[in-house]
Design a protein around this motif. Structure first.
Motif, mmCIF file in Angstrom:
data_model
loop_
_atom_site.group_PDB
_atom_site.id
_atom_site.type_symbol
_atom_site.label_atom_id
_atom_site.label_comp_id
_atom_site.label_asym_id
_atom_site.label_seq_id
_atom_site.Cartn_x
_atom_site.Cartn_y
_atom_site.Cartn_z
ATOM 1 N N MET A 179 0.823 -1.209 0.000
ATOM 2 C CA MET A 179 0.000 0.000 0.000
ATOM 3 C C MET A 179 0.855 1.256 0.000
ATOM 4 N N LEU B 191 2.478 1.793 -3.464
ATOM 5 C CA LEU B 191 1.503 2.240 -4.455
ATOM 6 C C LEU B 191 1.033 3.662 -4.171
ATOM 7 N N HIS B 192 0.890 3.994 -2.897
ATOM 8 C CA HIS B 192 0.439 5.344 -2.518
ATOM 9 C C HIS B 192 1.468 6.400 -2.885
ATOM 10 N N THR B 193 2.739 6.092 -2.678
ATOM 11 C CA THR B 193 3.801 7.081 -2.914
ATOM 12 C C THR B 193 4.440 6.975 -4.288
ATOM 13 N N ASP C 125 0.434 6.138 9.578
ATOM 14 C CA ASP C 125 -0.416 6.138 8.388
ATOM 15 C C ASP C 125 -1.019 4.752 8.150
ATOM 16 N N GLU D 47 -6.202 9.134 4.194
ATOM 17 C CA GLU D 47 -5.465 9.567 3.004
ATOM 18 C C GLU D 47 -5.059 8.382 2.135
ATOM 19 N N ILE D 48 -4.552 7.332 2.759
ATOM 20 C CA ILE D 48 -4.129 6.176 1.963
ATOM 21 C C ILE D 48 -5.341 5.413 1.447
ATOM 22 N N GLU E 286 -8.014 6.732 0.466
ATOM 23 C CA GLU E 286 -8.502 7.511 -0.671
ATOM 24 C C GLU E 286 -7.755 7.169 -1.957
ATOM 25 N N THR E 287 -6.492 6.759 -1.829
ATOM 26 C CA THR E 287 -5.715 6.363 -3.004
ATOM 27 C C THR E 287 -6.414 5.249 -3.771
ATOM 28 N N PHE E 288 -7.120 4.406 -3.029
ATOM 29 C CA PHE E 288 -7.762 3.254 -3.649
ATOM 30 C C PHE E 288 -9.289 3.393 -3.708
ATOM 31 N N ARG F 294 -9.356 3.586 -7.598
ATOM 32 C CA ARG F 294 -8.307 2.757 -8.200
ATOM 33 C C ARG F 294 -8.268 1.429 -7.461
ATOM 34 N N TYR G 198 -7.302 -1.743 -5.481
ATOM 35 C CA TYR G 198 -6.122 -2.189 -4.739
ATOM 36 C C TYR G 198 -5.720 -3.565 -5.267
#
Length: 451
Positions: free
Chosen positions: A128, A131-133, A274, A297-298, A300-302, A305, A307
């Motif tokens: 995670m 992929l997030h960064t 996090d 925040e993390i 929200e990345t997915f 999109r 995972y």
């Protein structure tokens, strides 16, 4: 329950084990596993009827002891209703377990990704973060353990990593604080914190901040020695992660769910990561379960999109039902408070007295039901009782100590030159005193190897 001797049955169990079971972390022909007939509360027993007080909590996971009737009943009830179901569906036990965990995690760690245990929780937390960064590297500490799967064991910072270290896992190790054996020539906790943070920031600078996805730390390192971070260190790591856009991952697989006298060890230090991994005590190990608690925040990345990860048994209904029941037991019976109270009033003072009496005890560290004794040959030089990663004859002093404990009905947790005191978090004061008395006797054996 009163153990009933049945040596014939024990011999059959042992024979089948030796013929067919391949044991972890072991040279198969050199081990002699104890055949266990049963367990209840803080005790287990063998087929000869000998009972042991378990100062290991299994592998530091039976936080409410063995065979708690409410958790056993919850598993039975769930099995009668729905033994299993695929992870893509909304299932009552899974939803409720996630809700109860999220209620107790610090900050906004409100999304729960379920795994089968701690190692795969670490694997997914790292995935995670990357992929997030969009960054490849992970920083982790020496003197740490994060699991036995490929990524997790490479993140690990002790000798269990060496045979599997690919040198290409994208992991960089650094020194975390440990004043008793300081790598920074520090004399105070303040110096240790300041110098350890300076060392970490220098490591970040020389590795390239834009290449680092995550810093992964055990909130309190477990099998590496239960080394409580000095004041300000974890907060300082949080600041460095914020400064450089790095994901801060806390591994609470061992320290979580009451072990430290708080629901999570992060609460002791007032930090919010996090991502936070958990397992073990979430359901006292009754059915395998782990997970990652994820920040908003993390998560929200997915949100839009997918995972790219999952497990067939993610959020298994039996495991989640056990978690719901375990968390309920811990809340109803004050298990977290019990760990904190007895750690402060019984274990801490008793271990300090043992240290004063036994020259083999170099340092006592811990909180709640999470303690370690650093065993030494010489208190002045702090030379460990056995050398780093000792085996065979070189490990004889620790083997003799462990054997002495077992003779006195105490099953100890030993690792390198340390013995850990990690009984169930709902252990009674009487049980603690019984175990500490047996530990006192066993330490006399360790004293024979001191200078």
């Amino acid at each position: 329950m009163t153990p009933q001797p049945n040596p014939e049955a024990g011999a059959a169990v042992k024979a089948a084990d030796r013929a067919h079971v391949f044991h972890s972390w072991s040279a198969q022909d050199l081990i002699d596993p104890l055949a266990v007939a049963g367990a209840e509360g803080s005790y287990f027993w063998d087929y000869d009827g000998k009972r042991y007080l378990d100062f290991t909590s299994g592998l530091v996971y039976t936080n409410i002891g063995y065979q708690h009737p409410k958790v056993v009943a919850a598993i039975q009830e769930q099995a009668a209703r729905m033994t299993t179901f695929a992870p893509a569906f909304a299932i009552e036990a899974r939803s409720e377990a996630a809700r109860l965990i999220a209620e107790r995690t610090p900050g906004d760690l409100d999304k729960i990704f379920f795994t089968n245990g701690g190692a795969d929780a670490v694997e997914h937390a790292v995935r995670m973060a990357r992929l997030h960064t969009g960054r490849p590297k992970v920083l982790s500490a020496y003197r740490s353990y994060h699991g036995g799967t490929q990524q997790a064991v490479n993140i690990t910072g002790d000798p269990r990593r060496w045979p599997s270290d690919s040198g290409s896992a994208g992991v960089v190790h650094f020194w975390a604080p440990f004043l008793y054996r300081s790598r920074f020539y520090a004399e105070t906790e303040e110096q240790e914190t300041e110098r350890a943070l300076e060392h970490l920031e220098t490591t970040i600078a020389f590795e390239g901040p834009g290449t680092i996805a995550a810093i992964v730390l055990e909130t309190i390192p477990g099998t590496a020695g239960i080394m409580l971070p000095p004041p300000g260190y974890l907060a300082g790591v949080r600041e460095l992660c914020d400064k450089y856009g790095i994901v801060f991952v806390l591994d609470e697989v061992m320290a979580g769910f009451g072990r430290t006298g708080e629901w999570f060890a992060a609460d002791l230090f007032g930090v919010v990561p996090d991502l936070m991994t958990f397992a073990k005590g979430v359901n006292s190990g009754y059915v395998p379960l782990g997970g990652v608690a994820i920040s908003a925040e993390i998560a929200e990345t997915f949100a839009k999109r997918p995972y790219p990860g999952g497990l067939t048994y993610s959020g298994h209904p039996l495991a989640c039902a056990a978690a719901v029941a375990t968390i309920g037991v811990m809340a109803e019976e004050g298990v977290v408070e019990n760990a904190r109270r007895l750690g402060e009033s019984v274990v801490g003072p008793a271990l300090a007295e043992l240290a004063a009496r036994h020259p083999s005890v170099g340092e006592v560290r811990g909180t709640g039901m999470f303690w370690a004794l650093d065993l030494v040959k010489n208190r002045e030089t702090r030379e460990p009782l056995v050398s780093y990663n000792a085996a065979g004859e070189a490990n004889a002093p620790m083997a003799a100590f462990a054997a002495a404990a077992k003779r006195n009905g105490l099953w100890p947790f030993v690792n390198m030159n340390r013995t850990h005191v990690v009984p169930p978090c709902n252990v009674t004061e009487a049980e603690l005193k019984e175990g500490l008395a047996a530990l006192d006797t066993a330490l006399s054996t360790a004293d024979e190897y001191t200078e």
